[in-house]
Scaffold this active site. Structure first.
Site, PDB file in Angstrom:
ATOM      1  N   GLU A 104      18.688 -44.250  -9.850  1.00  0.00           N
ATOM      2  CA  GLU A 104      19.741 -43.877 -10.071  1.00  0.00           C
ATOM      3  C   GLU A 104      21.170 -44.817 -10.666  1.00  0.00           C
ATOM      4  O   GLU A 104      20.950 -45.846  -9.781  1.00  0.00           O
ATOM      5  CB  GLU A 104      20.184 -42.786  -9.236  1.00  0.00           C
ATOM      6  CG  GLU A 104      21.229 -41.715  -9.696  1.00  0.00           C
ATOM      7  CD  GLU A 104      21.480 -40.539  -8.612  1.00  0.00           C
ATOM      8  OE1 GLU A 104      22.850 -40.322  -8.417  1.00  0.00           O
ATOM      9  OE2 GLU A 104      20.660 -40.083  -8.141  1.00  0.00           O
ATOM     10  N   ASP A 106      24.948 -44.485 -11.478  1.00  0.00           N
ATOM     11  CA  ASP A 106      25.986 -43.546 -11.199  1.00  0.00           C
ATOM     12  C   ASP A 106      27.271 -43.994 -11.889  1.00  0.00           C
ATOM     13  O   ASP A 106      27.872 -45.213 -11.406  1.00  0.00           O
ATOM     14  CB  ASP A 106      26.044 -43.127  -9.905  1.00  0.00           C
ATOM     15  CG  ASP A 106      25.239 -42.236  -9.438  1.00  0.00           C
ATOM     16  OD1 ASP A 106      24.346 -41.574  -9.985  1.00  0.00           O
ATOM     17  OD2 ASP A 106      25.090 -41.974  -8.122  1.00  0.00           O
ATOM     18  N   GLU A 108      30.388 -41.573 -11.322  1.00  0.00           N
ATOM     19  CA  GLU A 108      31.143 -40.234 -10.622  1.00  0.00           C
ATOM     20  C   GLU A 108      32.778 -40.168 -10.696  1.00  0.00           C
ATOM     21  O   GLU A 108      33.299 -41.468 -10.238  1.00  0.00           O
ATOM     22  CB  GLU A 108      30.813 -40.075  -9.304  1.00  0.00           C
ATOM     23  CG  GLU A 108      29.291 -39.869  -9.470  1.00  0.00           C
ATOM     24  CD  GLU A 108      28.734 -39.218  -7.790  1.00  0.00           C
ATOM     25  OE1 GLU A 108      27.656 -38.533  -7.761  1.00  0.00           O
ATOM     26  OE2 GLU A 108      29.275 -39.667  -6.675  1.00  0.00           O
ATOM     27  N   THR A 122      31.028 -45.583  -8.436  1.00  0.00           N
ATOM     28  CA  THR A 122      29.954 -46.281  -9.092  1.00  0.00           C
ATOM     29  C   THR A 122      28.780 -46.632  -7.967  1.00  0.00           C
ATOM     30  O   THR A 122      29.208 -47.008  -6.898  1.00  0.00           O
ATOM     31  CB  THR A 122      29.955 -47.731  -9.785  1.00  0.00           C
ATOM     32  OG1 THR A 122      30.449 -48.636  -9.139  1.00  0.00           O
ATOM     33  CG2 THR A 122      31.118 -47.348 -11.169  1.00  0.00           C
ATOM     34  N   ASN A 123      27.545 -46.450  -8.332  1.00  0.00           N
ATOM     35  CA  ASN A 123      26.375 -46.618  -7.190  1.00  0.00           C
ATOM     36  C   ASN A 123      25.218 -46.973  -8.063  1.00  0.00           C
ATOM     37  O   ASN A 123      24.892 -46.491  -9.422  1.00  0.00           O
ATOM     38  CB  ASN A 123      26.100 -45.518  -6.380  1.00  0.00           C
ATOM     39  CG  ASN A 123      25.958 -45.871  -5.098  1.00  0.00           C
ATOM     40  OD1 ASN A 123      25.140 -46.993  -4.950  1.00  0.00           O
ATOM     41  ND2 ASN A 123      25.747 -44.988  -4.003  1.00  0.00           N
ATOM     42  N   GLU A 133      27.917 -49.028  -3.434  1.00  0.00           N
ATOM     43  CA  GLU A 133      29.164 -48.432  -3.807  1.00  0.00           C
ATOM     44  C   GLU A 133      30.379 -49.394  -4.275  1.00  0.00           C
ATOM     45  O   GLU A 133      30.658 -50.416  -3.551  1.00  0.00           O
ATOM     46  CB  GLU A 133      29.864 -47.257  -2.944  1.00  0.00           C
ATOM     47  CG  GLU A 133      28.748 -46.016  -2.739  1.00  0.00           C
ATOM     48  CD  GLU A 133      28.119 -46.336  -1.171  1.00  0.00           C
ATOM     49  OE1 GLU A 133      28.294 -47.801  -0.987  1.00  0.00           O
ATOM     50  OE2 GLU A 133      27.714 -45.438  -0.681  1.00  0.00           O
ATOM     51  N   ASP A 197      34.226 -30.972   0.406  1.00  0.00           N
ATOM     52  CA  ASP A 197      33.972 -31.394   1.572  1.00  0.00           C
ATOM     53  C   ASP A 197      33.989 -32.866   1.951  1.00  0.00           C
ATOM     54  O   ASP A 197      33.931 -33.590   2.910  1.00  0.00           O
ATOM     55  CB  ASP A 197      32.497 -31.131   2.059  1.00  0.00           C
ATOM     56  CG  ASP A 197      31.239 -31.529   1.200  1.00  0.00           C
ATOM     57  OD1 ASP A 197      31.711 -31.653  -0.189  1.00  0.00           O
ATOM     58  OD2 ASP A 197      30.296 -31.669   1.719  1.00  0.00           O
ATOM     59  N   TRP A 198      34.051 -33.421   0.775  1.00  0.00           N
ATOM     60  CA  TRP A 198      34.231 -35.355   0.873  1.00  0.00           C
ATOM     61  C   TRP A 198      35.004 -35.907  -0.262  1.00  0.00           C
ATOM     62  O   TRP A 198      35.691 -37.152  -0.120  1.00  0.00           O
ATOM     63  CB  TRP A 198      32.966 -35.797   0.782  1.00  0.00           C
ATOM     64  CG  TRP A 198      31.871 -35.538  -0.235  1.00  0.00           C
ATOM     65  CD1 TRP A 198      31.134 -34.643  -0.731  1.00  0.00           C
ATOM     66  CD2 TRP A 198      31.795 -36.486  -1.498  1.00  0.00           C
ATOM     67  NE1 TRP A 198      30.569 -34.861  -1.807  1.00  0.00           N
ATOM     68  CE2 TRP A 198      31.060 -36.061  -2.276  1.00  0.00           C
ATOM     69  CE3 TRP A 198      32.161 -37.679  -1.909  1.00  0.00           C
ATOM     70  CZ2 TRP A 198      30.659 -36.651  -3.584  1.00  0.00           C
ATOM     71  CZ3 TRP A 198      32.308 -38.465  -2.992  1.00  0.00           C
ATOM     72  CH2 TRP A 198      31.315 -37.680  -3.816  1.00  0.00           C
ATOM     73  N   GLY A 202      38.882 -37.838   1.450  1.00  0.00           N
ATOM     74  CA  GLY A 202      37.949 -37.899   2.549  1.00  0.00           C
ATOM     75  C   GLY A 202      37.487 -36.430   2.897  1.00  0.00           C
ATOM     76  O   GLY A 202      36.859 -36.134   4.148  1.00  0.00           O
TER      77      GLY A 202
END
Length: 290
Positions: A104, A106, A108, A122-123, A133, A197-198, A202
């Site tokens: 993958e 990413d 996001e 990014t990841n 990350e 939730d994150w 956070g």
């Protein structure tokens, strides 16, 4: 205006009109290029296939995927992110294979409360392992207009670009034992979903459902890439010689990525010694730009 000047102006106008029509005709259609994967009517293809909007409410988000799979290429998408209070929302544009050991790549976009900046996350995952990350704040308002987000994926490296400015490079260090996505075909995916939730500070700031539905807009998807599967061929034209296949950073690109990483990077796993107390990952020691 003299007759000659008028004729020249008219000829230029006609030429511009023809050029516009050619560009419009060559632009891809979301009807032809993608399938809606979830969210039902929350995902809408508009303007004859030129635009696509994704919406999120308290019941569901929405998303789409490319009809085709690719093994390497350049993937461009223009996005305009959720405006106003986007806390708790995540908008995505990424490549992914399928299965337990998936690869993958990413982009996001983590929403925030009104007046606070989006976080660009990014990841890179290989065989379902990520933990690579890097995060950035943008130098513009990504909700005010469309901007182009690009993933270049070739055998040597992965480059993340925003408006053709490189923000991250992940090099192939397979020879040093660092897995690199190189064998699993991937589709292009995009989605808008609830991650309160994150996603925002956070998880301390939740989505405000009184502001729903939240909407992100996509347009001008282009996959200049090696398509795989039955009866598939590369979507690159022979004339461009698949420039993405060897694309790296020239001197201007290196200057730009230095500027982005010095001024706009807010997290880099390669600097997180608390997270890696036994030593930073191998690629962090070998790469100048990560």
């Amino acid at each position: 205006m003299g007759q000659s000047s008028y004729s020249n102006a008219k000829a230029c106008a006609v030429a511009l009109t023809i050029s516009y029509l050619i560009l419009a005709a060559s632009a891809g259609s979301f009807y032809d290029d993608v399938d809606i994967t979830f969210g039902g009517e929350r995902a809408k293809i508009l303007n004859g296939g030129q635009d696509l909007s994704l919406s999120l409410d308290q019941y569901s988000g929405s998303g789409f995927q490319s009809k085709h799979e690719y093994l390497f290429g350049r993937f461009d998408m223009q996005l305009k992110l959720v405006p106003g209070n986007s806390a708790g929302t995540v908008t995505t544009f990424y490549l992914s294979s399928q299965g337990a050991g998936h690869d993958e790549i990413d982009f996001e976009f983590l929403g925030n409360s009104t007046g606070n900046p989006y976080t660009i996350h990014t990841n890179v995952y290989t065989q379902a392992k990520g933990n690579k990350e890097q995060q950035f704040h943008l130098w513009f308002d990504p909700t005010a207009a469309f901007h182009t987000y690009t993933i270049v994926w070739n055998t040597q490296r992965i480059i993340f670009l925003i408006d053709n400015i490189p923000v991250r490079v992940f090099n192939n260090h397979d020879a040093s034992g660092v897995p690199f996505p190189k064998s699993q075909p991937m589709r292009v995916y995009a989605s808008l979903w609830n991650a309160d939730d994150w996603a925002t500070q956070g998880g301390r700031v939740k989505a405000d459902w009184t502001k729903a539905p939240f909407t992100a807009s996509y347009r001008k998807f282009n996959a200049n890439a090696k398509r795989v599967g039955p009866n598939s061929k590369s979507t690159s034209s022979e004339s461009d010689n698949q420039a993405w296949s060897t694309q790296g950073l020239d001197a201007a690109g290196r200057n730009r990525i230095r500027w982005v990483q010095n001024k706009h990077m807010i997290y880099n796993y390669c600097n997180d010694r608390k997270r890696f107390p036994n030593g930073l990952p191998t690629e962090c020691k070998n790469s100048r730009f990560l």
